[in-house]
Design a protein around this motif. Structure first.
Motif, PDB file in Angstrom:
ATOM      1  N   ALA A  32    -102.159  51.532 -23.802  1.00 41.76           N
ATOM      2  CA  ALA A  32    -101.996  51.920 -25.369  1.00 41.76           C
ATOM      3  C   ALA A  32    -102.316  50.807 -26.286  1.00 41.76           C
ATOM      4  CB  ALA A  32    -100.538  52.439 -25.502  1.00 41.76           C
ATOM      5  N   ALA A  33    -102.022  49.617 -26.335  1.00 39.99           N
ATOM      6  CA  ALA A  33    -102.289  48.545 -27.190  1.00 39.99           C
ATOM      7  C   ALA A  33    -103.814  48.505 -27.191  1.00 39.99           C
ATOM      8  CB  ALA A  33    -101.665  47.301 -26.945  1.00 39.99           C
ATOM      9  N   ARG A  73    -105.417  51.380 -28.653  1.00 40.24           N
ATOM     10  CA  ARG A  73    -105.275  51.287 -30.462  1.00 40.24           C
ATOM     11  C   ARG A  73    -106.182  50.416 -30.958  1.00 40.24           C
ATOM     12  NH1 ARG A  73    -100.417  51.556 -29.925  1.00 40.24           N
ATOM     13  NH2 ARG A  73     -99.996  49.437 -29.707  1.00 40.24           N
ATOM     14  N   ALA A  74    -106.634  49.208 -30.532  1.00 43.40           N
ATOM     15  CA  ALA A  74    -107.412  48.113 -30.963  1.00 43.40           C
ATOM     16  C   ALA A  74    -108.849  48.939 -30.817  1.00 43.40           C
ATOM     17  CB  ALA A  74    -107.437  46.975 -29.941  1.00 43.40           C
ATOM     18  N   HIS A  95    -111.809  61.662 -23.814  1.00 42.02           N
ATOM     19  CA  HIS A  95    -111.262  60.618 -24.865  1.00 42.02           C
ATOM     20  C   HIS A  95    -112.406  60.082 -25.599  1.00 42.02           C
ATOM     21  CE1 HIS A  95    -108.059  60.602 -21.653  1.00 42.02           C
ATOM     22  NE2 HIS A  95    -107.436  59.877 -22.775  1.00 42.02           N
ATOM     23  N   ALA A 147    -105.115  42.950 -25.911  1.00 38.49           N
ATOM     24  CA  ALA A 147    -105.387  43.585 -27.318  1.00 38.49           C
ATOM     25  C   ALA A 147    -105.365  43.038 -28.492  1.00 38.49           C
ATOM     26  CB  ALA A 147    -104.466  45.116 -27.544  1.00 38.49           C
ATOM     27  N   SER A 201    -108.708  42.851 -30.898  1.00 40.39           N
ATOM     28  CA  SER A 201    -108.730  43.181 -32.043  1.00 40.39           C
ATOM     29  C   SER A 201    -109.336  42.005 -33.032  1.00 40.39           C
ATOM     30  CB  SER A 201    -107.288  43.625 -32.603  1.00 40.39           C
ATOM     31  OG  SER A 201    -107.388  44.147 -33.847  1.00 40.39           O
ATOM     32  N   HIS A 247    -109.479  52.151 -30.885  1.00 43.62           N
ATOM     33  CA  HIS A 247    -109.667  53.143 -31.808  1.00 43.62           C
ATOM     34  C   HIS A 247    -109.789  52.508 -33.363  1.00 43.62           C
ATOM     35  CE1 HIS A 247    -107.944  56.087 -34.686  1.00 43.62           C
ATOM     36  NE2 HIS A 247    -108.420  56.888 -33.988  1.00 43.62           N
ATOM     37  N   ASP A 248    -108.704  51.512 -33.583  1.00 39.55           N
ATOM     38  CA  ASP A 248    -108.744  50.797 -34.963  1.00 39.55           C
ATOM     39  C   ASP A 248    -109.965  50.322 -35.332  1.00 39.55           C
ATOM     40  OD1 ASP A 248    -106.109  51.968 -35.049  1.00 39.55           O
ATOM     41  OD2 ASP A 248    -105.390  49.874 -34.631  1.00 39.55           O
TER      42      ASP A 248
END
Length: 192
Positions: free
Chosen positions: A76-77, A80-81, A149, A35, A39, A83-84
């Motif tokens: 999850a990590a 999150r990347a 999702h 992740a 990112s 999504h961010d």
């Protein structure tokens, strides 16, 4: 790009941008990066006016990492990347290589199934229960869960017209938040 490179993320971002700007690709991206590395690439590409595409295994069934041969599940990590940085996620094995359509025992495959875990068998049982209630199939319910999702584009690999139709049926199957949570985590069964 699947395995860790000796080149820096910034160098790889430069190469990917060059490929797009030269017309060799419309979009570029990566699969199976940790992740933090994903990112970093997303940030480097964004600075150059590009958006990466992420491609990871993602489905209702989480594979056993020991059986993934170095491939990474969108945990999850990673999510999150994604999504961010507002990355599109192309999910492979979005139906867990047919895990939700198979019977509980008697697999014919000689290689160990990365999806055959106690947690996933419980998820498959819940998919069967909900599918029976909705007049659907377990694999359709599982794919409908993935489709909930935002920004996730599941890839499918049907071998028969029946499998294709069951996948397409997921486009018309709306799961409630409670149903989706129950499929993933179990607990108290949501009311019909």
């Amino acid at each position: 790009m699947g395995r860790t490179s000796t080149r820096t993320v910034a160098e790889l971002a430069d190469t990917l941008v060059e490929l797009v700007e030269a017309g060799y690709a419309r979009r570029t991206g990566v699969s199976n990066w940790p992740a933090d590395r994903l990112s970093s690439l997303a940030q480097h590409l964004a600075e150059r006016g590009h958006t990466a595409v992420a491609s990871y295994q993602f489905s209702l069934a989480e594979p056993d990492p020991a059986r993934m041969n170095g491939n990474i599940h969108a945990d999850a990590a990673v999510l999150r990347a994604v999504h961010d940085h507002r990355l599109p996620l192309v999910s492979w094995s979005s139906q867990a290589r047919g895990f939700f359509a198979r019977p509980d025992a008697g697999q014919n495959d000689v290689r160990p199934d990365a999806f055959d875990t106690e947690q996933n068998r419980a998820r498959r049982r819940r998919c069967r229960e909900l599918a029976a209630e909705l007049g659907s199939s377990p694999e359709t319910v599982a794919l409908a869960w993935t489709l909930r999702h935002p920004g996730v584009w599941p890839s499918i690999g049907p071998k028969t017209p029946r499998q294709l139709n069951r996948s397409l049926d997921a486009l018309h199957l709306s799961l409630t938040d409670e149903q989706a949570h129950w499929l993933r985590h179990g607990g108290e069964r949501p009311a019909g």
